[in-house]
Motif scaffolding. Structure first.
Motif, PDB file in Angstrom:
ATOM      1  N   MET A 166      31.230  13.895 -45.190  1.00 28.05           N
ATOM      2  CA  MET A 166      30.298  12.981 -44.539  1.00 28.05           C
ATOM      3  C   MET A 166      29.076  12.769 -45.425  1.00 28.05           C
ATOM      4  O   MET A 166      28.445  13.712 -45.884  1.00 28.05           O
ATOM      5  CB  MET A 166      29.858  13.557 -43.198  1.00 28.05           C
ATOM      6  CG  MET A 166      30.991  13.741 -42.206  1.00 28.05           C
ATOM      7  SD  MET A 166      31.645  12.178 -41.604  1.00 28.05           S
ATOM      8  CE  MET A 166      30.292  11.629 -40.593  1.00 28.05           C
ATOM      9  N   THR A 224      28.912  16.262 -26.508  1.00 24.71           N
ATOM     10  CA  THR A 224      28.397  15.115 -27.261  1.00 24.71           C
ATOM     11  C   THR A 224      26.990  14.836 -26.781  1.00 24.71           C
ATOM     12  O   THR A 224      26.585  15.249 -25.693  1.00 24.71           O
ATOM     13  CB  THR A 224      29.262  13.859 -27.060  1.00 24.71           C
ATOM     14  OG1 THR A 224      29.275  13.520 -25.668  1.00 24.71           O
ATOM     15  CG2 THR A 224      30.695  14.087 -27.533  1.00 24.71           C
ATOM     16  N   THR A 250      29.099  17.331 -35.860  1.00 23.81           N
ATOM     17  CA  THR A 250      29.169  16.111 -36.667  1.00 23.81           C
ATOM     18  C   THR A 250      28.117  15.138 -36.168  1.00 23.81           C
ATOM     19  O   THR A 250      28.141  14.728 -34.996  1.00 23.81           O
ATOM     20  CB  THR A 250      30.554  15.458 -36.563  1.00 23.81           C
ATOM     21  OG1 THR A 250      31.552  16.400 -36.971  1.00 23.81           O
ATOM     22  CG2 THR A 250      30.627  14.225 -37.449  1.00 23.81           C
ATOM     23  N   SER A 256      28.608   8.233 -42.428  1.00 22.82           N
ATOM     24  CA  SER A 256      29.860   7.510 -42.394  1.00 22.82           C
ATOM     25  C   SER A 256      30.918   8.290 -43.151  1.00 22.82           C
ATOM     26  O   SER A 256      30.689   8.711 -44.294  1.00 22.82           O
ATOM     27  CB  SER A 256      29.683   6.122 -43.024  1.00 22.82           C
ATOM     28  OG  SER A 256      30.889   5.402 -42.996  1.00 22.82           O
ATOM     29  N   ASP A 257      32.089   8.499 -42.537  1.00 15.29           N
ATOM     30  CA  ASP A 257      33.164   9.275 -43.150  1.00 15.29           C
ATOM     31  C   ASP A 257      33.938   8.377 -44.116  1.00 15.29           C
ATOM     32  O   ASP A 257      34.898   7.728 -43.748  1.00 15.29           O
ATOM     33  CB  ASP A 257      34.084   9.814 -42.055  1.00 15.29           C
ATOM     34  CG  ASP A 257      35.084  10.819 -42.599  1.00 15.29           C
ATOM     35  OD1 ASP A 257      35.046  11.075 -43.810  1.00 15.29           O
ATOM     36  OD2 ASP A 257      35.879  11.333 -41.799  1.00 15.29           O
ATOM     37  N   SER A 307      25.662  15.859 -42.695  1.00 12.51           N
ATOM     38  CA  SER A 307      26.122  15.311 -41.423  1.00 12.51           C
ATOM     39  C   SER A 307      27.160  16.172 -40.726  1.00 12.51           C
ATOM     40  O   SER A 307      27.484  15.923 -39.570  1.00 12.51           O
ATOM     41  CB  SER A 307      26.701  13.908 -41.643  1.00 12.51           C
ATOM     42  OG  SER A 307      25.695  13.045 -42.124  1.00 12.51           O
ATOM     43  N   THR A 317      26.967  11.623 -35.931  1.00 13.63           N
ATOM     44  CA  THR A 317      27.631  10.332 -36.082  1.00 13.63           C
ATOM     45  C   THR A 317      26.658   9.171 -36.237  1.00 13.63           C
ATOM     46  O   THR A 317      27.069   8.062 -36.573  1.00 13.63           O
ATOM     47  CB  THR A 317      28.553  10.064 -34.885  1.00 13.63           C
ATOM     48  OG1 THR A 317      27.790  10.140 -33.673  1.00 13.63           O
ATOM     49  CG2 THR A 317      29.677  11.088 -34.825  1.00 13.63           C
ATOM     50  N   SER A 318      25.386   9.401 -35.968  1.00 12.68           N
ATOM     51  CA  SER A 318      24.381   8.346 -36.145  1.00 12.68           C
ATOM     52  C   SER A 318      23.025   9.002 -36.355  1.00 12.68           C
ATOM     53  O   SER A 318      22.666   9.944 -35.650  1.00 12.68           O
ATOM     54  CB  SER A 318      24.348   7.415 -34.930  1.00 12.68           C
ATOM     55  OG  SER A 318      23.346   6.425 -35.093  1.00 12.68           O
ATOM     56  N   TYR A 356      25.708  12.604 -31.827  1.00 14.31           N
ATOM     57  CA  TYR A 356      26.417  13.715 -32.460  1.00 14.31           C
ATOM     58  C   TYR A 356      27.561  14.160 -31.568  1.00 14.31           C
ATOM     59  O   TYR A 356      27.646  13.811 -30.378  1.00 14.31           O
ATOM     60  CB  TYR A 356      25.467  14.892 -32.717  1.00 14.31           C
ATOM     61  CG  TYR A 356      24.977  15.558 -31.454  1.00 14.31           C
ATOM     62  CD1 TYR A 356      25.704  16.596 -30.854  1.00 14.31           C
ATOM     63  CD2 TYR A 356      23.785  15.153 -30.847  1.00 14.31           C
ATOM     64  CE1 TYR A 356      25.264  17.196 -29.692  1.00 14.31           C
ATOM     65  CE2 TYR A 356      23.347  15.742 -29.686  1.00 14.31           C
ATOM     66  CZ  TYR A 356      24.081  16.766 -29.109  1.00 14.31           C
ATOM     67  OH  TYR A 356      23.646  17.354 -27.936  1.00 14.31           O
TER      68      TYR A 356
END
Length: 633
Positions: A39, A586, A610, A32-33, A538, A612-613, A568
């Motif tokens: 991150m 992605t 990045t 989470s940013d 991350s 993201t999850s 990602y």
């Protein structure tokens, strides 16, 4: 069934409103940013305790019927949050899973942007679900609906006895948990990880699945032997399939096999020690029920080959630093009149065949695999093609103690390092990613069972596994596509090497294998740039010295710690300016290796990955970018 279900629901009707005092917070780790672009992996989740405490009567498309509660409660007297309709009055039915065996992760982006997926395992294993039922709740964030909203009326049923309940509710809109809130714990305790053997198998990426046996000299098939070629030389065959001397490679050279394997980049090799005909590539000491020797194989009086082909193979692989393993079919044995695991398959016994009972066949097969797993050192892989029948599972498990370092194709349930089948022999499984967990074809990101996916395919066209004279072979262009859809999607490519009738890799096959290996090394041998820095976190960045033309990236997780990434994004900048980021690709899962290739090259000086999850803090093995490769024609 419908009348019984009516009775069952009537029993539950008075308990439609239920209460529970247990905690109903479900959480997972995700980046989470929250720190100005720094991150950090944090804990997110949802408190579902305010869900309606009802028993919902749902159906599937069959239609079967279900009683379902929220994951915070259980169906009265059933100890499970969801049960399939009973088979007699007053029964609790078939529990679909238990909260004591639960896992939580973010909702798949293909379903909705926000929400959580909760998986309950350990459900009823009968009927038709020997591995047990699994219950999945997909809670979708729906801020516009009241908290009193219930689940969708239809239960989804997927392969592997998995039952899916979709529930739209504002309670599923996730939040970040503070230190005062319920947390995810370490996030690692229940994360599935591979055995050392499974990790070695996945990191090896390409296996030589070598087909060489009696079918090589008669006709491709399982079995290649049949009533039309057993006692006579069929068109195109070297001799009758029932005659051990028909297997007669005149230039047998397993060192040449190893040389060709190495050029492709093979790290493990498997040989068909016994295929469907029942012909053996080693001089067995196992006897038939009447006490006579099992003579259908090499090293016997009527055999053309007096030596031990498996010993030659094992020695050559060891010299080449390639792990060796064996394929043994429990499914068919034409010599013993066994078809599809069943002895006495034909009432007509041909001259040279031996008719055995089911128990006699199983005793012979177990004795032969005992030789295979005892006499040729440490094996890298064992193949159970078609599984095994009868009552041999317990005996197989005991024998496999001899090979603790082997993975097993079809080995789930009998060995600690199973490998699963991707569901097609085309080499083109499709889809976005192959998950390292789960028993279904493409895997299951919610599963706690680690089972890498074997992607087996042929070089010869028309699905021909054994050498077939004159059979065309696949183009380099198609083999490159196979590589990207298997190895490049977290699969292991088990590529057929059909040894010819001389006992060598055919020159045309050798040339194509060489071209394939050369292409892999040329395209992915040296990256334009790779990330430098901590392998955890991350955000991972590649900084090039100047803008360069690139069209593909490779991402690799350190799967010794599990397949953690769930979503990602890769971005690139042609200038390095802070506002110049464009999307490169992605994805969802990564695993051992994930390759993304653009339709056209772009100019980039900086790239960033990045995550993201993720289920826990991402642990990367590689993030690299490559120059465009020439597309084979």
């Amino acid at each position: 069934m419908s009348n019984l279900f009516t009775v069952w629901i009537a029993v539950l009707a008075s308990a439609t409103e239920i209460t529970t005092s247990q905690s109903c917070t479900f959480a997972y780790w995700t980046p989470s940013d929250e720190n100005g672009g720094d991150m950090s992996t944090t804990c997110r989740g949802a408190d579902l305790s305010a869900l309606p405490q009802h028993v919902y009567n749902l159906t599937d498309s069959y239609p079967d019927q279900y009683a379902v509660t929220s994951p915070c409660a259980v169906v009265p007297s059933c100890n499970s949050s969801a049960v399939q309709s009973p088979h007699f009055p007053n029964s609790c039915g078939l529990p679909l899973g238990y909260r004591s065996e639960n896992s939580t992760q973010p909702l798949s982006p293909s379903i909705a942007a926000d929400g959580i997926t909760i998986k309950f395992s350990g459900g009823s294993n009968a009927p038709g679900c020997p591995g047990g039922r699994t219950l999945i709740y997909n809670f979708v964030c729906a801020a516009d609906l009241p908290a009193s909203n219930g689940p969708n009326a239809t239960v989804g049923v997927s392969s592997g006895c998995t039952y899916i309940i979709t529930w739209r509710t504002p309670l599923a809109c996730t939040t970040t948990f503070t230190s005062a809130s319920p947390t995810c714990g370490s996030g690692v305790e229940t994360l599935p990880t591979p055995t050392a053997a499974q990790l070695r198998y996945q990191e090896g990426e390409i296996v030589a699945l070598t087909h060489f046996n009696m079918a090589t000299f008669v006709e491709d098939g399982d079995p290649g032997c049949n009533a039309n070629n057993w006692n006579k030389k069929a068109i195109g065959a070297n001799g009758p399939s029932g005659d051990p001397s028909t297997f007669n490679p005149t230039q047998l050279d397993t060192d040449q096999w190893a040389s060709v394997y190495a050029r492709v980049g093979v790290k493990g090799a498997v040989l068909t020690a016994k295929h469907g005909c029942g012909h053996l590539l080693w001089p067995t000491n196992v006897t038939l029920p009447d006490g006579s020797l099992y003579t259908y194989g090499v090293g016997k009086e009527k055999s053309a080959i007096k030596g031990d082909v498996l010993h030659m193979f094992s020695t050559s692989m060891q010299k080449a630093n390639i792990t060796h393993g064996f394929y043994y079919s429990f499914t068919n044995n034409f010599y013993l009149n066994v078809d599809k695991h069943t002895a006495g398959a034909s009432k007509t016994i041909l001259p040279g065949q031996v008719n055995v009972s089911q128990s006699e066949f199983e005793a012979i097969a177990l004795a032969q695999v005992s030789e295979l797993w005892s006499n040729y050192g440490s094996l890298g892989e064992i193949w159970f093609d078609g599984g095994y029948g009868g009552d041999v599972q317990a005996q197989i498990e005991k024998l496999l103690v001899k090979q603790p370092d082997a993975v097993g194709f079809g080995g789930y349930g009998v060995m600690p390092s199973p490998v699963g089948w991707v569901g097609t022999e085309s080499g083109l499984p499709g889809g976005d990613v192959l998950w390292s967990t789960g028993l279904s074809d493409h895997g299951d990101p919610t599963s706690t069972i680690w089972e890498p996916k074997c992607c087996d395919t042929t070089l010869q066209m028309f699905d021909r596994w054994f050498y077939t004279p004159g059979c065309p072979i696949r183009s380099l262009k198609e083999m490159v596509q196979v590589y990207h859809e298997t190895v490049g999607r977290n699969g292991v490519l088990e590529l057929d090497f059909a040894i010819d009738r001389t006992g060598r890799v055919d020159p045309k096959h050798e040339a194509r294998y060489g071209e394939f290996g050369d292409w892999i090394r040329t395209c992915y041998g040296t990256p334009v740039g790779s990330f430098v820095g901590s392998a955890t976190g991350s955000v991972f960045t590649i900084n090039l010295t100047s803008a360069q033309s690139v069209d593909r990236v490779v991402i690799r997780e350190n799967q010794a710690h599990g397949q953690r990434i769930r979503a990602y994004m890769v971005e690139y900048s042609g200038t390095g300016a802070a506002d110049d980021w464009k999307t490169f690709s992605t994805g969802t899962g990564v695993g051992n290796r994930f390759i993304s290739v653009l339709a056209a090259p772009v100019k980039a000086i900086t790239l960033r990955l990045t995550v993201t999850s993720a289920l826990a803090e991402p642990m990367l093995k590689d993030f690299s970018v490559y120059a465009p490769c020439a597309t084979p024609q």
